[in-house]
Design a protein around this motif. Sequence first.
Motif, PDB file in Angstrom:
ATOM      1  N   ILE A  77      12.349  12.468   4.572  1.00 22.67           N
ATOM      2  CA  ILE A  77      12.121  11.153   4.478  1.00 22.67           C
ATOM      3  C   ILE A  77      11.711  10.810   2.794  1.00 22.67           C
ATOM      4  O   ILE A  77      10.586  11.222   2.369  1.00 22.67           O
ATOM      5  CB  ILE A  77      10.724  10.651   5.500  1.00 22.67           C
ATOM      6  N   ASN A  78      11.993   9.921   2.342  1.00 23.60           N
ATOM      7  CA  ASN A  78      11.932   9.650   0.977  1.00 23.60           C
ATOM      8  C   ASN A  78      11.314   8.181   0.814  1.00 23.60           C
ATOM      9  O   ASN A  78      11.938   7.185   1.140  1.00 23.60           O
ATOM     10  CB  ASN A  78      13.157   9.649   0.099  1.00 23.60           C
ATOM     11  N   LEU A  79      10.138   8.240   0.406  1.00 29.20           N
ATOM     12  CA  LEU A  79       9.398   7.003   0.257  1.00 29.20           C
ATOM     13  C   LEU A  79       8.774   6.801  -1.297  1.00 29.20           C
ATOM     14  O   LEU A  79       8.135   6.024  -1.636  1.00 29.20           O
ATOM     15  CB  LEU A  79       7.851   7.032   1.048  1.00 29.20           C
ATOM     16  N   ALA A  80       9.439   7.869  -2.160  1.00 28.06           N
ATOM     17  CA  ALA A  80       8.752   7.929  -3.564  1.00 28.06           C
ATOM     18  C   ALA A  80       9.404   6.788  -4.301  1.00 28.06           C
ATOM     19  O   ALA A  80      10.462   6.310  -4.159  1.00 28.06           O
ATOM     20  CB  ALA A  80       9.345   9.105  -4.154  1.00 28.06           C
ATOM     21  N   GLY A  81       8.285   6.345  -5.307  1.00 28.26           N
ATOM     22  CA  GLY A  81       8.649   5.279  -6.214  1.00 28.26           C
ATOM     23  C   GLY A  81       7.169   4.279  -6.577  1.00 28.26           C
ATOM     24  O   GLY A  81       6.463   4.466  -5.775  1.00 28.26           O
ATOM     25  N   LYS A  82       7.289   3.975  -7.744  1.00 26.75           N
ATOM     26  CA  LYS A  82       6.032   3.605  -8.320  1.00 26.75           C
ATOM     27  C   LYS A  82       5.682   1.971  -7.593  1.00 26.75           C
ATOM     28  O   LYS A  82       6.589   1.465  -7.047  1.00 26.75           O
ATOM     29  CB  LYS A  82       6.339   2.844  -9.831  1.00 26.75           C
ATOM     30  N   THR A  83       4.301   2.057  -7.185  1.00 27.30           N
ATOM     31  CA  THR A  83       4.028   0.579  -6.451  1.00 27.30           C
ATOM     32  C   THR A  83       4.505  -0.662  -7.046  1.00 27.30           C
ATOM     33  O   THR A  83       4.639  -0.767  -8.381  1.00 27.30           O
ATOM     34  CB  THR A  83       2.451   0.558  -6.254  1.00 27.30           C
ATOM     35  N   ILE A  84       4.931  -1.573  -6.125  1.00 29.34           N
ATOM     36  CA  ILE A  84       5.126  -2.971  -6.756  1.00 29.34           C
ATOM     37  C   ILE A  84       4.120  -3.831  -6.969  1.00 29.34           C
ATOM     38  O   ILE A  84       4.457  -5.063  -7.306  1.00 29.34           O
ATOM     39  CB  ILE A  84       6.344  -3.505  -5.788  1.00 29.34           C
ATOM     40  N   ASN A  85       2.901  -3.357  -6.530  1.00 27.18           N
ATOM     41  CA  ASN A  85       1.729  -3.951  -6.792  1.00 27.18           C
ATOM     42  C   ASN A  85       1.157  -4.026  -8.029  1.00 27.18           C
ATOM     43  O   ASN A  85      -0.029  -3.326  -8.272  1.00 27.18           O
ATOM     44  CB  ASN A  85       0.658  -3.463  -5.615  1.00 27.18           C
ATOM     45  N   CYS A  86       1.807  -4.622  -8.799  1.00 29.14           N
ATOM     46  CA  CYS A  86       1.612  -4.728 -10.320  1.00 29.14           C
ATOM     47  C   CYS A  86       2.057  -5.904 -11.050  1.00 29.14           C
ATOM     48  O   CYS A  86       3.113  -6.798 -10.247  1.00 29.14           O
ATOM     49  CB  CYS A  86       2.066  -3.422 -11.165  1.00 29.14           C
ATOM     50  N   LEU A 178       6.245  -5.713   6.010  1.00 27.79           N
ATOM     51  CA  LEU A 178       4.767  -5.266   5.714  1.00 27.79           C
ATOM     52  C   LEU A 178       4.099  -4.450   6.747  1.00 27.79           C
ATOM     53  O   LEU A 178       4.012  -4.702   7.904  1.00 27.79           O
ATOM     54  CB  LEU A 178       3.982  -6.749   5.632  1.00 27.79           C
ATOM     55  N   ALA A 179       3.690  -3.335   6.425  1.00 29.50           N
ATOM     56  CA  ALA A 179       3.236  -2.231   7.165  1.00 29.50           C
ATOM     57  C   ALA A 179       1.686  -2.700   7.449  1.00 29.50           C
ATOM     58  O   ALA A 179       0.900  -2.545   6.558  1.00 29.50           O
ATOM     59  CB  ALA A 179       3.454  -0.691   6.684  1.00 29.50           C
ATOM     60  N   LEU A 180       1.317  -2.668   8.527  1.00 34.45           N
ATOM     61  CA  LEU A 180      -0.057  -3.035   8.854  1.00 34.45           C
ATOM     62  C   LEU A 180      -0.713  -1.770   9.863  1.00 34.45           C
ATOM     63  O   LEU A 180      -0.369  -1.396  10.699  1.00 34.45           O
ATOM     64  CB  LEU A 180      -0.169  -4.167   9.868  1.00 34.45           C
ATOM     65  N   GLY A 181      -1.977  -1.545   9.179  1.00 39.54           N
ATOM     66  CA  GLY A 181      -2.779  -0.389   9.626  1.00 39.54           C
ATOM     67  C   GLY A 181      -4.167  -0.530   9.198  1.00 39.54           C
ATOM     68  O   GLY A 181      -4.505  -1.366   8.311  1.00 39.54           O
ATOM     69  N   LYS A 182      -4.836   0.564   9.408  1.00 37.24           N
ATOM     70  CA  LYS A 182      -6.229   0.853   8.616  1.00 37.24           C
ATOM     71  C   LYS A 182      -5.836   1.274   7.263  1.00 37.24           C
ATOM     72  O   LYS A 182      -5.476   2.600   7.229  1.00 37.24           O
ATOM     73  CB  LYS A 182      -7.033   1.882   9.190  1.00 37.24           C
ATOM     74  N   GLY A 183      -6.201   0.442   6.331  1.00 35.11           N
ATOM     75  CA  GLY A 183      -6.054   0.615   4.851  1.00 35.11           C
ATOM     76  C   GLY A 183      -4.618   0.027   4.621  1.00 35.11           C
ATOM     77  O   GLY A 183      -4.020  -1.062   5.211  1.00 35.11           O
ATOM     78  N   GLY A 184      -4.107   0.409   3.126  1.00 35.86           N
ATOM     79  CA  GLY A 184      -2.889  -0.305   2.782  1.00 35.86           C
ATOM     80  C   GLY A 184      -3.091  -1.750   2.424  1.00 35.86           C
ATOM     81  O   GLY A 184      -4.028  -2.052   1.884  1.00 35.86           O
ATOM     82  N   LEU A 185      -2.238  -2.472   2.676  1.00 36.48           N
ATOM     83  CA  LEU A 185      -2.221  -4.118   2.191  1.00 36.48           C
ATOM     84  C   LEU A 185      -3.070  -4.923   3.006  1.00 36.48           C
ATOM     85  O   LEU A 185      -3.445  -5.778   2.531  1.00 36.48           O
ATOM     86  CB  LEU A 185      -0.921  -4.390   2.207  1.00 36.48           C
ATOM     87  N   LEU A 186      -3.514  -4.476   4.335  1.00 38.35           N
ATOM     88  CA  LEU A 186      -4.450  -5.139   4.949  1.00 38.35           C
ATOM     89  C   LEU A 186      -6.075  -5.236   4.424  1.00 38.35           C
ATOM     90  O   LEU A 186      -6.726  -6.278   4.551  1.00 38.35           O
ATOM     91  CB  LEU A 186      -4.386  -4.567   6.290  1.00 38.35           C
ATOM     92  N   ALA A 187      -6.356  -4.253   3.475  1.00 36.33           N
ATOM     93  CA  ALA A 187      -7.652  -4.234   3.053  1.00 36.33           C
ATOM     94  C   ALA A 187      -7.973  -5.455   2.010  1.00 36.33           C
ATOM     95  O   ALA A 187      -8.849  -5.949   2.362  1.00 36.33           O
ATOM     96  CB  ALA A 187      -7.785  -2.984   2.247  1.00 36.33           C
ATOM     97  N   PRO A 188      -7.051  -5.900   1.346  1.00 33.62           N
ATOM     98  CA  PRO A 188      -7.351  -7.132   0.457  1.00 33.62           C
ATOM     99  C   PRO A 188      -7.451  -8.233   1.468  1.00 33.62           C
ATOM    100  O   PRO A 188      -8.479  -9.214   1.262  1.00 33.62           O
ATOM    101  CB  PRO A 188      -6.310  -7.153  -0.568  1.00 33.62           C
ATOM    102  N   LEU A 280       4.405 -11.890  -4.026  1.00 36.28           N
ATOM    103  CA  LEU A 280       4.015 -10.668  -3.061  1.00 36.28           C
ATOM    104  C   LEU A 280       3.259 -11.561  -2.055  1.00 36.28           C
ATOM    105  O   LEU A 280       3.434 -11.298  -0.768  1.00 36.28           O
ATOM    106  CB  LEU A 280       3.117  -9.725  -3.686  1.00 36.28           C
ATOM    107  N   ALA A 281       2.537 -12.803  -2.358  1.00 36.31           N
ATOM    108  CA  ALA A 281       2.040 -13.373  -1.331  1.00 36.31           C
ATOM    109  C   ALA A 281       2.897 -14.970  -0.962  1.00 36.31           C
ATOM    110  O   ALA A 281       2.712 -15.261   0.218  1.00 36.31           O
ATOM    111  CB  ALA A 281       0.505 -14.028  -1.898  1.00 36.31           C
ATOM    112  N   LEU A 282       3.474 -15.147  -1.773  1.00 37.04           N
ATOM    113  CA  LEU A 282       4.307 -16.591  -1.894  1.00 37.04           C
ATOM    114  C   LEU A 282       5.779 -16.540  -1.123  1.00 37.04           C
ATOM    115  O   LEU A 282       6.128 -17.616  -0.724  1.00 37.04           O
ATOM    116  CB  LEU A 282       4.123 -17.390  -2.985  1.00 37.04           C
ATOM    117  N   ASN A 283       6.396 -15.631  -1.486  1.00 40.90           N
ATOM    118  CA  ASN A 283       7.665 -15.575  -1.032  1.00 40.90           C
ATOM    119  C   ASN A 283       7.857 -15.457   0.587  1.00 40.90           C
ATOM    120  O   ASN A 283       6.935 -14.806   1.086  1.00 40.90           O
ATOM    121  CB  ASN A 283       8.602 -14.439  -1.853  1.00 40.90           C
ATOM    122  N   SER A 284       9.063 -15.926   1.049  1.00 38.83           N
ATOM    123  CA  SER A 284       9.168 -16.126   2.589  1.00 38.83           C
ATOM    124  C   SER A 284      10.442 -14.904   2.752  1.00 38.83           C
ATOM    125  O   SER A 284      11.373 -15.222   2.719  1.00 38.83           O
ATOM    126  CB  SER A 284       9.614 -17.592   2.799  1.00 38.83           C
TER     127      SER A 284
END
Length: 323
Positions: A77-86, A178-188, A280-284
């Motif tokens: 499983i390859n998930l490697a990559g710089k975050t897009i949250n920038c 959007l992956a939802l769980g404890k932590g991750g993008l749900l925190a903000p 990241l918040a506005l695109n549909s």
Amino acid sequence: MKQEKIILAGGSGFIGQSIANYFCDENHIIILSRHADGEKTNRLGSQDPLPNTRSVYWNGKEAGSWSKELEGASLVINLAGKTINCQYTEKNKKEILESRVQATQAIGEAIKQCKIPPKLWINASAATLYANAEIHPKDEYEKEYGNDFAARVCKEWEAAFFAQATPNTRKIAMRQGLALGKGGLLAPYLNLVKLGLGGTQGNGRQMYSWIHIEDCNRIIEWLFKEKEVEGPINFCSPFPVSNKIFMQALRNATGNSIGLPAYTWMIKIGSYLIGTEPELALNSRWVLPTRLIEMGFRFKYPYIEEAFNNIIKQYPKKAYRLF
């Protein structure tokens, strides 16, 4: 899955941590990490070890001594990559693209060196591949892809993946919602509702294609058993929701009745201040998991209300309530 050898590249992020936790009790997990064991940045290092799990260094750019770890593996499983949250500066855009393509090509080269190659290679992609959609949803049979930066990254990422000649290794592109769980993008989002700011963002009509992180792990396990499945798979709930519904469901799950809206201009200013992109918040992104539905996969959390109720139980009350 039991007693399988699983290689996980990019295991320090939210999704990677969840996958490692889900599979580690009954399988053997090898994390390909850019960090040495014991570093604070290494979630799976000596500070917080997981059972049946070890970390191996790689640079994420080319085949090397780590390549032998793929010999006889059941799943990569390859998930490697710089975050897009920038912010999408030219420097960041270059790193975002190169980190994904190079890591994918490096794994492809490592698989080619194997005498007994991995049975299945799941490579991350994203629902951001699809064009912005507010009129009708997209699925794996869609041929019209987006043309913004995030979509172009996914196109080149998948092109690099499917270009790898691995005839004895089945390949699946994991088009993640959007992956939802404890932590991750749900925190903000929880910080917003806690402060009474968890109302509609922008016009509220933008669609969110999401998935409970447990269902994400269950899909991986299911795909491993379904030996004939290849190609792109949308990892998202069959019931995407608008931003308005998403925020309302989160307020209900946390017991926060007040949610002031954030207008588009506010999001643009706020994104600049915290160093991210407003899209990241506005695109549909309105995406359906058509192939999973056709093949009979059953989601444990298909509805956003069920997903939030389950996840919020895992948080202490202080994480989402001011008082």
